[in-house]
Structure formats: structure tokens, C-alpha cells
Design an enzyme around this catalytic site. Structure first.
Site, PDB file in Angstrom:
ATOM      1  N   GLU A 116       0.807  -1.241   0.000  1.00 11.88           N
ATOM      2  CA  GLU A 116       0.000   0.000   0.000  1.00 11.88           C
ATOM      3  C   GLU A 116       0.835   1.283   0.000  1.00 11.88           C
ATOM      4  O   GLU A 116       0.624   2.167   0.818  1.00 11.88           O
ATOM      5  CB  GLU A 116      -0.981  -0.022   1.186  1.00 11.88           C
ATOM      6  CG  GLU A 116      -1.904  -1.218   1.150  1.00 11.88           C
ATOM      7  CD  GLU A 116      -2.818  -1.338   2.374  1.00 11.88           C
ATOM      8  OE1 GLU A 116      -2.820  -0.447   3.226  1.00 11.88           O
ATOM      9  OE2 GLU A 116      -3.538  -2.350   2.457  1.00 11.88           O
ATOM     10  N   ASN A 127       1.978  -5.304  -3.048  1.00 13.34           N
ATOM     11  CA  ASN A 127       0.568  -5.601  -2.759  1.00 13.34           C
ATOM     12  C   ASN A 127      -0.206  -4.306  -2.508  1.00 13.34           C
ATOM     13  O   ASN A 127       0.276  -3.431  -1.777  1.00 13.34           O
ATOM     14  CB  ASN A 127       0.531  -6.495  -1.508  1.00 13.34           C
ATOM     15  CG  ASN A 127      -0.836  -7.059  -1.188  1.00 13.34           C
ATOM     16  OD1 ASN A 127      -1.484  -7.650  -2.052  1.00 13.34           O
ATOM     17  ND2 ASN A 127      -1.277  -6.891   0.052  1.00 13.34           N
ATOM     18  N   HIS A 179     -10.688  -6.156  -2.179  1.00 10.80           N
ATOM     19  CA  HIS A 179     -11.733  -5.943  -1.164  1.00 10.80           C
ATOM     20  C   HIS A 179     -12.898  -5.230  -1.860  1.00 10.80           C
ATOM     21  O   HIS A 179     -12.771  -4.054  -2.224  1.00 10.80           O
ATOM     22  CB  HIS A 179     -11.208  -5.060  -0.020  1.00 10.80           C
ATOM     23  CG  HIS A 179     -10.147  -5.715   0.804  1.00 10.80           C
ATOM     24  ND1 HIS A 179     -10.405  -6.804   1.602  1.00 10.80           N
ATOM     25  CD2 HIS A 179      -8.833  -5.432   0.965  1.00 10.80           C
ATOM     26  CE1 HIS A 179      -9.291  -7.162   2.227  1.00 10.80           C
ATOM     27  NE2 HIS A 179      -8.321  -6.351   1.848  1.00 10.80           N
ATOM     28  N   GLU A 191      -6.324 -10.720  -0.951  1.00  9.49           N
ATOM     29  CA  GLU A 191      -7.149 -10.451   0.247  1.00  9.49           C
ATOM     30  C   GLU A 191      -8.626 -10.416  -0.130  1.00  9.49           C
ATOM     31  O   GLU A 191      -9.386  -9.586   0.379  1.00  9.49           O
ATOM     32  CB  GLU A 191      -6.732  -9.118   0.892  1.00  9.49           C
ATOM     33  CG  GLU A 191      -5.257  -9.050   1.233  1.00  9.49           C
ATOM     34  CD  GLU A 191      -4.854  -7.753   1.942  1.00  9.49           C
ATOM     35  OE1 GLU A 191      -5.725  -7.015   2.430  1.00  9.49           O
ATOM     36  OE2 GLU A 191      -3.640  -7.494   1.999  1.00  9.49           O
ATOM     37  N   ASP A 238     -12.387 -10.356  -0.547  1.00  5.25           N
ATOM     38  CA  ASP A 238     -13.673 -10.473   0.156  1.00  5.25           C
ATOM     39  C   ASP A 238     -14.660  -9.549  -0.550  1.00  5.25           C
ATOM     40  O   ASP A 238     -14.272  -8.547  -1.145  1.00  5.25           O
ATOM     41  CB  ASP A 238     -13.580 -10.224   1.669  1.00  5.25           C
ATOM     42  CG  ASP A 238     -13.028  -8.881   2.092  1.00  5.25           C
ATOM     43  OD1 ASP A 238     -12.780  -8.020   1.212  1.00  5.25           O
ATOM     44  OD2 ASP A 238     -12.848  -8.683   3.303  1.00  5.25           O
TER      45      ASP A 238
HETATM   46  O1  9MR Z   1      -7.686  -7.897   8.605  1.00  7.31           O
HETATM   47  C1  9MR Z   1      -6.746  -7.066   9.254  1.00  7.31           C
HETATM   48  C2  9MR Z   1      -7.343  -6.547  10.555  1.00  7.31           C
HETATM   49  O2  9MR Z   1      -7.499  -7.616  11.475  1.00  7.31           O
HETATM   50  C3  9MR Z   1      -6.463  -5.467  11.136  1.00  7.31           C
HETATM   51  O3  9MR Z   1      -7.107  -4.902  12.256  1.00  7.31           O
HETATM   52  C4  9MR Z   1      -6.177  -4.422  10.093  1.00  7.31           C
HETATM   53  C5  9MR Z   1      -5.285  -3.350  10.644  1.00  7.31           C
HETATM   54  O4  9MR Z   1      -4.783  -2.509   9.692  1.00  7.31           O
HETATM   55  O5  9MR Z   1      -5.559  -5.024   8.972  1.00  7.31           O
HETATM   56  C6  9MR Z   1      -6.406  -5.919   8.332  1.00  7.31           C
HETATM   57  O6  9MR Z   1      -5.812  -6.438   7.171  1.00  7.31           O
HETATM   58  C7  9MR Z   1      -5.482  -5.492   6.162  1.00  7.31           C
HETATM   59  C8  9MR Z   1      -4.272  -6.022   5.436  1.00  7.31           C
HETATM   60  O7  9MR Z   1      -3.235  -6.268   6.343  1.00  7.31           O
HETATM   61  C9  9MR Z   1      -3.821  -5.052   4.368  1.00  7.31           C
HETATM   62  N1  9MR Z   1      -4.869  -4.709   3.473  1.00  7.31           N
HETATM   63  C10 9MR Z   1      -6.136  -4.290   4.094  1.00  7.31           C
HETATM   64  C11 9MR Z   1      -6.577  -5.327   5.108  1.00  7.31           C
HETATM   65  C12 9MR Z   1      -7.939  -4.974   5.664  1.00  7.31           C
HETATM   66  O8  9MR Z   1      -7.894  -3.787   6.392  1.00  7.31           O
END
Ligand code: 9MR
Length: 446
Positions: A160, A203, A239, A268, A270
Site C-alpha cells: 500500500e 501488494n 476488497h 485479500e 472479500d
Molecule cells: O484484517 C486485518 C485486521 O485484522 C487489522 O485490524 C487491520 C489493521 O490494519 O488489517 C487488516 O488487514 C489489512 C491487510 O493487512 C492489508 N490490506 C487491508 C486489510 C484490511 O484492512
């Protein structure tokens, strides 16, 4: 008999002989289509993974669903900087190790997520001046990748790094702000030197269709390839929800990155929603990946809706009771698999919800949803825990096993459902002091 088919016959005989010599019985007849996500994806040369949280591995339904259906895992939070190096120079791997050993002992692959990211970054990193930050970043990559060397098939080296919106600019972060544009290249070069066998990915999200942000990533990858900076793959988080649906040019976008000479991975996935709309979105994503030969695998961002980072949007393939959703059936069908119990392409899924409740009894409702093809009838089972008894049912025709605890439910009259359509039946459970939720069997359709 043509020469070609005689040659094939000889080949078959030869293979049977080899198998017989090896003590293996050759099976004849039509092979049964794979009935799990992982097996169906493997038959297509891909992996099918899930993001996993170490603290849920002790829940048996969570572990069983993971172990049965998936053949790759991504630690959802456990490999992030705040988890692995919350204090400078002091590395902690307990939770991540738990996931890696769970996966390795079951032959699952592991994606590493993530080494350099602006979020879930301990405060001390943001406090460093440039030279020190560079040392800390390279040391973090080196330590974590060394610890997992040989165990990770792909690493999200940088996550990101670009801004949302139309600018195509870099996102502000300690790395960007102090080290400048070159931090991404430096991170990838360091990563390659530590574990040359791991695939190194960039990513990001909102890069799933052709847009200003994905163009910026595209230009980065193109530049890296032109200058020989190591990069092997690009992760598309994927997402989605109604405000950000699967883009119409999703496949074309994956393909243009693949054409730069990198693998692409859905990292990722969903999709918020339910029923046939959600199922269609999932099917489209899977078909797009399969149509791009360098799309090497798909990871969904969680096992069950109830532990999703956006649980309210019910974005995953299994509901909170681990029942397969219509989205599951759509994915499995798109992968060329067949639902257990679903003859041919006919398939359905069932979900349970508790309805009204009184001191001595409660009502349950089961929703039956057809998969991506129309079905002409369905059957499912509802098991209650003794001494509970089902006293009444509606919208279905029940039969019972000898214990009286297992009810097999079929439709009243015409059970046909269009693709993705739902129906429901209900029943009253006399608790007799036990309030345990009923368990659903699979859904069988024809
Ligand atoms: O699913 C993850 C969640 O449990 C955490 O609280 C969050 C914190 O930033 O991160 C989520 O996963 C993220 C991933 O690491 C990167 N892309 C976005 C995902 C969803 O927020």
C-alpha cells in the site's frame, strides 16, 4: 482405431503397468471432481488460501474448515511490523510461528504479509531520521525473512505505498517521507538478497481495475523490470462491496500486469453482500484469475464471516456457523469442483438463523440457496442436541431418524429454485433445558 487413439491406449496400458508395479491400483471410470476449494484450485495449477488468525486455531470448526478447504494461509496480522518488532531489535515470532507450523504440518503454503507498510507500524519507526530508518527497514526485512527462509512462497515486501484517488502519487509514510521514492526498490533488493527463493510481491488495494492508482503501480513494475530491480509478483487485494464492485476490466488489468513478466495473485479477496449477487462477484473473480495463466492463486481475507475485519458485511465464503454460502458454491463451481452431495453441477447451500425465543423453546430458520445453476429439489438435515426435541415444522416435509434428533428436510411440493435463489423452512425446538443451536448437515441438490 486411429493411430493416435492406439498410441493413447498403449500409453494408458503402460501407465497402468507402472502403477501396478508401484503397488497402486489404477482407478477406472470418471474421476470425481474435486470437492474442496484447495483441491479444485490445485487441479487448475493454483492455490486457494485464507487469511488466518493464530488466536482462532484452537476453535475446532475454524481449524477443520481451514484444514479441509484451503491449501495456503496468510497470517492476517501476525507477521506485521508491530507484531514482529514492536521494540527495536527485539523480534517476536510466537503467533506467526504457530500459523506457519500449523500450515507446514498440513502441507499448506504460506504467504508472508507484510514487511514494509505504513500501518501497524510501531511508533519508534516513525521517530527515526533517514539514515537510521534505512538501517531499521533493511534490518527488519533481513531478520524476518531469515527467520522464515524457505517457508514462505511469496512475500508482500511492500504494501500500500500509493495514494487513493486520481493523483497516482505515493502515500505519505515514514519510509516515503524520509527515504523518498527509492525505498521500494531498496526493500525489494534487500529482500532478494535474504531469501532468493521467495517470490517478492508488491501488494495494494483499489488497484483491481485500470485506474490512476493501478497505473502508478504498473509504471513502478515496468520500471523495475526494465532496470532489473527484483520483483516477481503483484498482489491485488480485491476488497469489494457495492460501492467498489468487481471492476469490469478486472481480468484485463491482471493480464496487463502479467504481460510485464510478473505473476499476479489475488491476495485479500472479500466481497460484502449475500446470496446470488455476492456469489456472482466471487465467480467472476475466480474466472478472471483462471483466465490469466500467470494468476497463480487466490487468498480470501478470512475463513468465516464472524471473524472478518468487516464482519457486518458478511464478505466471506463461510457464514458464522461455518456453513458454506452461495458464494462458496460459486467459487467451487468456477474452479471446476463439485460440492460434496451436490450431484453434477446442481448444488445448494444452507444457513441457520435463530428466530423467536421463549423461556422453554425457540424457533429456527434454515435458508436454502441454490448455487450458480438452477436446482429442481434439495435436501438437508437439522440435528438437535438431546434432550431437545423439534415440536413443529413449517414450509418443509420432515422425516426423522430413530433417535428423533436428526430431521431430514425436503421441500413441500415443488422444490425448484433458480440459480442463486433462496427459500426457507422453520421449526420450533423445545429446549428441555438445553439451548445449544441446531447443527446443519450439507445441502444436497439435484
Ligand atoms: O484484517 C486485518 C485486521 O485484522 C487489522 O485490524 C487491520 C489493521 O490494519 O488489517 C487488516 O488487514 C489489512 C491487510 O493487512 C492489508 N490490506 C487491508 C486489510 C484490511 O484492512
Amino acid at each position: 482405431m486411429s493411430i493416435a487413439s492406439r498410441a493413447r491406449g498403449a500409453l494408458t496400458l503402460g501407465l497402468a503397468a507402472v502403477l501396478a508395479t508401484a503397488g497402486v491400483t489404477a482407478l477406472s471410470g470418471t474421476a470425481r471432481a474435486a470437492s474442496t476449494l484447495g483441491a479444485a484450485a490445485a487441479e487448475k495449477g493454483r492455490y486457494f488460501g485464507a487469511a488466518v488468525a493464530a488466536n482462532h486455531l484452537g476453535e475446532s470448526a475454524y481449524a477443520t474448515t481451514l484444514n479441509t478447504e484451503f491449501n495456503s494461509v496468510t497470517p492476517e496480522n501476525e507477521m506485521k511490523w508491530d507484531a514482529t518488532e514492536s521494540t527495536r531489535g527485539s523480534f517476536t515470532y510466537g503467533a506467526a510461528d504457530q500459523i506457519v507450523s500449523h500450515a507446514q504440518s498440513r502441507g499448506m503454503k504460506v504467504r508472508g504479509h507484510t514487511l514494509v507498510w505504513h500501518s501497524q507500524l510501531p511508533g519508534w519507526v516513525g521517530g527515526l531520521a533517514a539514515a537510521d530508518l534505512r538501517t531499521a527497514m533493511n534490518n527488519h526485512i533481513t531478520q524476518v525473512m531469515t527467520h522464515y527462509k524457505g517457508k514462505i512462497h511469496s512475500w508482500d515486501v511492500v504494501n500500500e505505498a500509493f495514494q487513493d484517488g486520481g493523483s497516482g502519487a505515493r502515500r505519505s509514510s515514514p519510509f516515503q517521507d524520509r527515504l523518498g521514492n527509492g525505498f521500494i526498490e531498496e526493500a525489494f533488493r534487500t529482500a532478494r538478497s535474504v531469501d532468493p527463493a521467495a517470490k517478492l510481491c508488491y501488494n495494494d488495494y483499489n488497484t483491481d481495475g485500470v485506474n490512476a492508482k493501478s497505473n502508478a503501480v504498473y509504471n513502478l513494475v515496468k520500471d523495475f523490470k526494465a532496470r532489473g530491480v527484483p520483483i516477481d509478483c503483484v498482489g491485488f487485494q480485491s476488497h469489494f462491496n457495492s460501492a467498489s464492485p468487481v471492476p469490469g476490466d478486472y481480468q484485463a488489468n491482471l493480464q496487463r500486469f502479467a504481460d510485464l513478466g510478473v505473476d499476479v495473485q489475488i491476495t485479500e479477496l472479500d466481497i460484502e453482500g449475500s446470496g446470488s449477487a455476492q456469489a456472482t462477484g466471487y465467480g467472476n473473480v475466480v474466472r478472471a484469475c483462471l483466465a490469466v495463466s500467470r494468476c497463480t492463486g487466490i487468498t480470501v481475507w478470512g475463513v468465516t464471516d464472524k471473524y472478518s475485519w468487516r464482519a457486518g458485511g458478511t464478505p466471506l465464503l463461510f457464514d458464522g456457523n461455518y456453513a458454506r454460502k452461495a458464494a462458496y458454491t460459486s467459487v467451487l463451481t468456477a474452479l471446476g469442483g463439485t460440492s460434496p452431495g451436490g450431484g453434477g453441477s446442481a448444488a445448494c447451500t444452507v444457513t441457520y438463523a435463530k428466530a423467536e425465543e421463549w423461556s422453554d423453546r425457540f424457533n429456527g430458520r434454515v435458508t436454502v440457496t441454490a448455487g450458480s445453476s438452477a436446482i429442481s429439489t434439495w435436501t438437508t438435515t437439522v440435528t438437535v442436541t438431546s434432550p431437545q426435541k423439534i415440536s413443529t415444522t413449517w414450509n418443509g416435509t420432515p422425516t426423522w431418524d430413530s433417535s428423533g434428533n436428526v430431521m431430514t428436510m425436503k421441500p413441500n411440493g415443488n422444490g425448484s429454485l433458480a440459480a442463486g435463489a433462496s427459500t426457507s423452512f422453520g421449526f420450533t425446538v423445545m429446549t428441555n433445558g438445553t439451548t445449544t443451536a441446531p447443527r446443519l448437515g450439507g445441502c444436497t441438490a439435484s
